[in-house]
Design an enzyme around this catalytic site. Structure first.
Site, PDB file in Angstrom:
ATOM      1  N   GLU A 171      96.828 112.704  60.601  1.00 40.76           N
ATOM      2  CA  GLU A 171      96.327 112.231  61.894  1.00 40.76           C
ATOM      3  C   GLU A 171      95.475 113.306  62.568  1.00 40.76           C
ATOM      4  O   GLU A 171      94.439 113.006  63.171  1.00 40.76           O
ATOM      5  CB  GLU A 171      97.512 111.835  62.784  1.00 40.76           C
ATOM      6  CG  GLU A 171      97.132 110.962  63.957  1.00 40.76           C
ATOM      7  CD  GLU A 171      98.346 110.274  64.577  1.00 40.76           C
ATOM      8  OE1 GLU A 171      99.245 109.819  63.832  1.00 40.76           O
ATOM      9  OE2 GLU A 171      98.404 110.187  65.807  1.00 40.76           O
ATOM     10  N   GLU A 196      92.268 113.286  60.877  1.00 39.48           N
ATOM     11  CA  GLU A 196      91.506 112.105  61.289  1.00 39.48           C
ATOM     12  C   GLU A 196      90.849 112.358  62.645  1.00 39.48           C
ATOM     13  O   GLU A 196      89.682 112.022  62.871  1.00 39.48           O
ATOM     14  CB  GLU A 196      92.445 110.893  61.363  1.00 39.48           C
ATOM     15  CG  GLU A 196      91.727 109.592  61.682  1.00 39.48           C
ATOM     16  CD  GLU A 196      92.688 108.409  61.843  1.00 39.48           C
ATOM     17  OE1 GLU A 196      93.918 108.593  61.688  1.00 39.48           O
ATOM     18  OE2 GLU A 196      92.190 107.312  62.142  1.00 39.48           O
ATOM     19  N   CYS A 243     102.379 105.721  65.456  1.00 38.47           N
ATOM     20  CA  CYS A 243     103.720 105.819  64.861  1.00 38.47           C
ATOM     21  C   CYS A 243     104.716 104.849  65.473  1.00 38.47           C
ATOM     22  O   CYS A 243     105.784 104.638  64.933  1.00 38.47           O
ATOM     23  CB  CYS A 243     104.315 107.218  64.949  1.00 38.47           C
ATOM     24  SG  CYS A 243     103.235 108.454  65.533  1.00 38.47           S
ATOM     25  N   SER A 249      94.913 105.254  65.226  1.00 40.36           N
ATOM     26  CA  SER A 249      94.856 106.056  64.015  1.00 40.36           C
ATOM     27  C   SER A 249      95.199 105.155  62.833  1.00 40.36           C
ATOM     28  O   SER A 249      96.069 104.287  62.938  1.00 40.36           O
ATOM     29  CB  SER A 249      95.869 107.191  64.112  1.00 40.36           C
ATOM     30  OG  SER A 249      96.138 107.684  62.829  1.00 40.36           O
ATOM     31  N   LYS A 275     111.011  99.045  63.972  1.00 40.79           N
ATOM     32  CA  LYS A 275     110.783  99.586  62.632  1.00 40.79           C
ATOM     33  C   LYS A 275     111.147  98.559  61.569  1.00 40.79           C
ATOM     34  O   LYS A 275     110.620  98.580  60.469  1.00 40.79           O
ATOM     35  CB  LYS A 275     111.593 100.872  62.424  1.00 40.79           C
ATOM     36  CG  LYS A 275     111.025 102.065  63.183  1.00 40.79           C
ATOM     37  CD  LYS A 275     109.836 102.692  62.497  1.00 40.79           C
ATOM     38  CE  LYS A 275     109.127 103.681  63.412  1.00 40.79           C
ATOM     39  NZ  LYS A 275     107.821 104.103  62.881  1.00 40.79           N
ATOM     40  N   GLU A 324     108.103  96.637  61.303  1.00 39.55           N
ATOM     41  CA  GLU A 324     107.055  97.435  60.656  1.00 39.55           C
ATOM     42  C   GLU A 324     107.227  97.464  59.135  1.00 39.55           C
ATOM     43  O   GLU A 324     106.263  97.319  58.386  1.00 39.55           O
ATOM     44  CB  GLU A 324     107.089  98.873  61.195  1.00 39.55           C
ATOM     45  CG  GLU A 324     105.999  99.757  60.644  1.00 39.55           C
ATOM     46  CD  GLU A 324     106.132 101.208  61.113  1.00 39.55           C
ATOM     47  OE1 GLU A 324     107.198 101.819  60.885  1.00 39.55           O
ATOM     48  OE2 GLU A 324     105.184 101.731  61.712  1.00 39.55           O
ATOM     49  N   GLU A 352     100.898  94.949  55.251  1.00 33.79           N
ATOM     50  CA  GLU A 352     100.024  96.123  55.089  1.00 33.79           C
ATOM     51  C   GLU A 352     100.817  97.325  54.590  1.00 33.79           C
ATOM     52  O   GLU A 352     100.242  98.298  54.113  1.00 33.79           O
ATOM     53  CB  GLU A 352      99.374  96.520  56.429  1.00 33.79           C
ATOM     54  CG  GLU A 352      98.463  95.465  57.041  1.00 33.79           C
ATOM     55  CD  GLU A 352      99.219  94.470  57.909  1.00 33.79           C
ATOM     56  OE1 GLU A 352     100.477  94.510  57.912  1.00 33.79           O
ATOM     57  OE2 GLU A 352      98.573  93.647  58.558  1.00 33.79           O
ATOM     58  N   CYS A 369     111.476 107.934  71.269  1.00 29.27           N
ATOM     59  CA  CYS A 369     112.487 107.434  70.327  1.00 29.27           C
ATOM     60  C   CYS A 369     113.913 107.811  70.718  1.00 29.27           C
ATOM     61  O   CYS A 369     114.864 107.123  70.357  1.00 29.27           O
ATOM     62  CB  CYS A 369     112.202 107.971  68.936  1.00 29.27           C
ATOM     63  SG  CYS A 369     110.492 107.767  68.455  1.00 29.27           S
TER      64      CYS A 369
END
Lengths: 580, 152
Positions: free
Chosen positions: A281, A284, A301, A321, A360, A363, A368, A505
């Protein structure tokens, strides 16, 4: 306006600030009245009526959560009349609540059952009536059982006022009323971003995480599977609470010992892939700086945040990102690099990830996040489920001697560890971006401006001659404020970190329930402090200094943003049409 | 949906306090509140759809399905209740296989419960497409419904 006013509570005189509610005033005096619907800092609704008090000269009982104090008020908080009212309310709530407490997800920590016990409700005075509402199990993250809902509306307020998502609201009226998404459809087609903050405030078992313990138990007893476990940076400072230990105790070593004991073959730490994320990241970000990419760049994230952008700000998808989250990165690297190197077929690897998060789970199921048809992650467990898993195997965390996670991906820098709290990704990223841009380490590793629990933090930093404007927000209501500033060109940021849950988190939707206790805020602070202490004491405090990361690039990935990196560690997003 | 747009045009500078008048106007023109129209009102007023659906389901006056060819309004006011309108409603629901507020799958019938039709002298009373039928008995009700079915 006078600075204080006099009121009398239970026969004693007190000076209180004008404008506060009775509940706030009496809590400051150390007097506790029960409530099932009150949420600090959010609008009071007076829905549950459990906080009622008696005021001289006022005919009815008054809900203290939504009634302001006034000069000369004479209040009784525990008069016989209020006590009878409270007990009756609980009995009536129980009359429209299923009697399956023994089998309920919240049997150990249900607020309704706690009150029933405190008020000495030992017999059923009213017959139990079912509403015939259907369960909603459509979401990969959250189960909804309206039969257990007591209509306190906390979830509705958190979803609207904290997260600005408003996936839930009251539907219908009177005895038909329930809390549901628009058109009474499933959560999966609603605007729900799976953050689980509603689960955290639900006093009963009406909103719970979707449990995936069964799959893990099956994998652990399947000899053909090579089980790998990874745990998120925040888990080591929160899991202890589920075992009765003090908030903020770091149990990273005990955790590794526990997972090895119950049969996981390999133990990795997501803090490692947090370091890897920083390398990708950060690179990037630098690539965008040097080649004129989209600014601001947003972190990616937090899966709730990613879905939030896909739903509410699809025009900014290119600003996210492209890095996968640390969870997904570690899954992909374990299966497509580590497994092959160690003679394990990637298809036989069963990757369990322990996350503070219900989103999560969503996710991990995103198409993807599959590489060559293989999911990066097989199952996600929350901190709460993990405690259950360990207890199921009879493991008492407090009794174990610490061990270390397996190499190479058990190795982490304390920058990766900081991912667990709001501002942490930014702090870790800036440490490495500074190094990658200037070749020198940042002077003061501790970036105080992005630390702490404030909902929005902004700063401008100078790296070489470039002024970098950064913003950090947690809680999607705060994220929306930042997005609207950007959209209306009021602010000009380069790098923005968003975490869906307030505080990051460490206060995720999968963390230990402490909403039952008045110490929730204190617990979150303790968890945060623990992380800062870990960083302070760390021997490796920058992601780019993590030897395992360096080795991985040397041996396999070659360099950040390489073709292999793009294949395994990067992803894409798409606009979502949902009912919003 | 063109009709919804033309209604929204009349409310062009409205805020959330105009929600109920807008929903009423749409229902008046469309006969019910369609899913699409609720979503469109949400965009228009910048309100979450869950909130609009919550408001709309709070009030008895809003329907979410098109009414049937025969719209049966059954009075559940005090006089009709005393004269047994509850069992009339039960029979109605059983005969049409739908609940009050719903529309049958073939689109032939819909049921709406109203508090008082204002014809207490005729209790128990229903109206089918605006035509009143008083002093109702179970037999009379079944005959009425069968007649509707014949004329479909």
């Amino acid at each position: 306006m006078p600075t204080t006013i006099k009121i009398s509570v239970n026969g004693k005189e007190y000076n209180v600030r004008p404008g506060v509610t009775i509940l706030e005033a009496i809590r400051d005096m150390g007097i506790s009245v029960p409530t099932l619907c009150h949420l600090k800092n959010l609008s009071p609704t007076g829905a549950c009526r459990l906080c009622v008090v008696e005021i001289d000269g006022v005919a009815g009982l008054v809900p203290s959560c939504s009634y302001p104090v006034s000069e000369g008020m004479v209040i009784k908080t525990h008069s016989p009349r209020t006590m009878v009212a409270r007990k009756t309310i609980v009995e009536l709530l129980l009359a429209s609540h299923p009697n399956d407490c023994l089998y309920c997800e919240r049997s150990r920590n249900c607020e309704l059952s706690k009150l029933a016990s405190e008020f000495g409700v030992t017999a059923q005075h009213f017959p139990v009536v079912s509403h015939g509402h259907h369960k909603d199990i459509s979401s990969p993250s959250i189960n909804r059982d309206p039969e257990k809902c007591i209509l306190c509306g906390k979830c509705v307020r958190v979803c609207e006022e904290v997260q600005s998502v408003s996936a839930l609201d009251f539907v219908s009226r009177g005895h038909k009323a329930q809390v549901a998404p628009a058109f009474n459809e499933g959560l999966n087609v609603s605007s729900c971003i799976n953050c689980g903050q509603c689960v955290m405030v639900c006093p009963t078992g009406a909103l719970t995480e979707k449990s995936n313990l069964k799959e893990v138990l099956a994998a652990l007893s399947d000899k053909k599977k090579h089980t790998i476990i990874q745990y998120a940076p925040s888990i080591s400072v929160t899991l202890a609470e589920e075992f009765g230990l003090k908030a903020g105790q770091d149990v990273v070593g005990k955790m590794a010992a526990a997972f090895r004991k119950i049969g996981f073959k390999t133990i990795f730490d997501t803090s490692f892939s947090a370091d890897l994320t920083i390398m990708e990241e950060g690179s990037e970000f630098i690539h965008r700086l040097q080649n004129g990419g989209n600014f601001p760049m947003f972190t990616s994230c937090s899966p709730g945040w990613v879905k939030f952008v896909e739903e509410f700000y699809p025009e900014y998808i290119d600003h996210l990102s492209t890095c996968k989250s640390p969870q997904q990165m570690l899954g992909a690297i374990s299966k497509h690099y580590w497994a092959k190197k160690n003679g394990v077929d990637p298809k036989d690897v069963f990757m369990v990830s322990i996350m503070p998060c219900t989103a999560k789970k969503f996710e991990a199921k995103r198409p993807e996040n599959f590489v060559d048809g293989i999911p990066d992650i097989d199952v996600v467990l929350t901190t709460r489920e993990t405690a259950k898993l360990l207890k199921f195997y009879g493991v008492d965390l407090s009794q174990l001697d610490p061990e270390t996670a397996d190499l190479p991906f058990g190795n982490y820098s304390t920058a990766g560890k900081l991912f667990a709290a709001t501002g942490g990704v930014m702090e870790a990223a800036l440490r490495s971006v500074h190094f990658l841009l200037t070749g020198k380490e940042i002077e003061d590793l501790k970036l105080q401006t992005v630390r702490g629990l404030d909902g929005i933090k902004t700063a401008t930093l100078k790296i070489n001659d470039i002024e970098v404007n950064i913003a950090v927000a947690s809680g999607l209501g705060n994220a929306r404020k930042i997005m609207d500033d950007i959209k209306h060109k009021r602010k000009n940021y380069h790098f923005v970190e968003i975490m869906s849950c307030p505080g990051g988190c460490i206060n995720g939707g999968g963390q230990p329930y402490s909403s039952l206790t008045s110490t929730h805020e204190k617990n979150v602070r303790a968890r945060m402090q623990a992380l800062y202490n870990i960083d302070q004491m760390g021997s490796v405090r920058q992601s780019h200094k993590n030897q395992a990361v360096i080795d991985l690039y040397d041996d396999f990935l070659k360099r950040p943003l390489s073709d292999v990196s793009h294949h395994l560690l990067h992803t894409h997003y798409h606009a979502r049409k949902v009912v919003k | 949906m063109a009709m919804v747009e033309s209604i929204l045009k009349k409310y062009h500078s409205s805020k959330r306090d105009q929600l109920i008048p807008i929903l009423q106007a749409i229902q008046e023109a469309q006969g019910f509140l369609s899913r699409e129209s609720i979503i469109r009102v949400g965009e228009f007023l910048n309100l979450p759809v869950s909130k609009i659906y919550g408001v709309a389901t709070f009030y008895n006056q809003f329907r979410f399905k098109a009414i049937g060819k025969y719209h049966v309004m059954i009075c559940r006011g005090t006089a009709c209740h005393v004269k047994g309108s509850k069992s009339i409603l039960e029979l109605l629901e059983e005969n049409l296989q739908i609940k009050a507020g719903d529309t049958s799958r073939d689109g032939l019938f819909s049921i709406e419960v109203v508090a008082c039709i204002g014809a207490c002298g005729l209790a128990p009373v229903i109206s089918i497409n605006g035509e009143f039928h008083g002093h109702l008995t179970k037999e009379k009700l079944i005959t009425l419904l069968d007649e509707c079915r014949k004329n479909k």
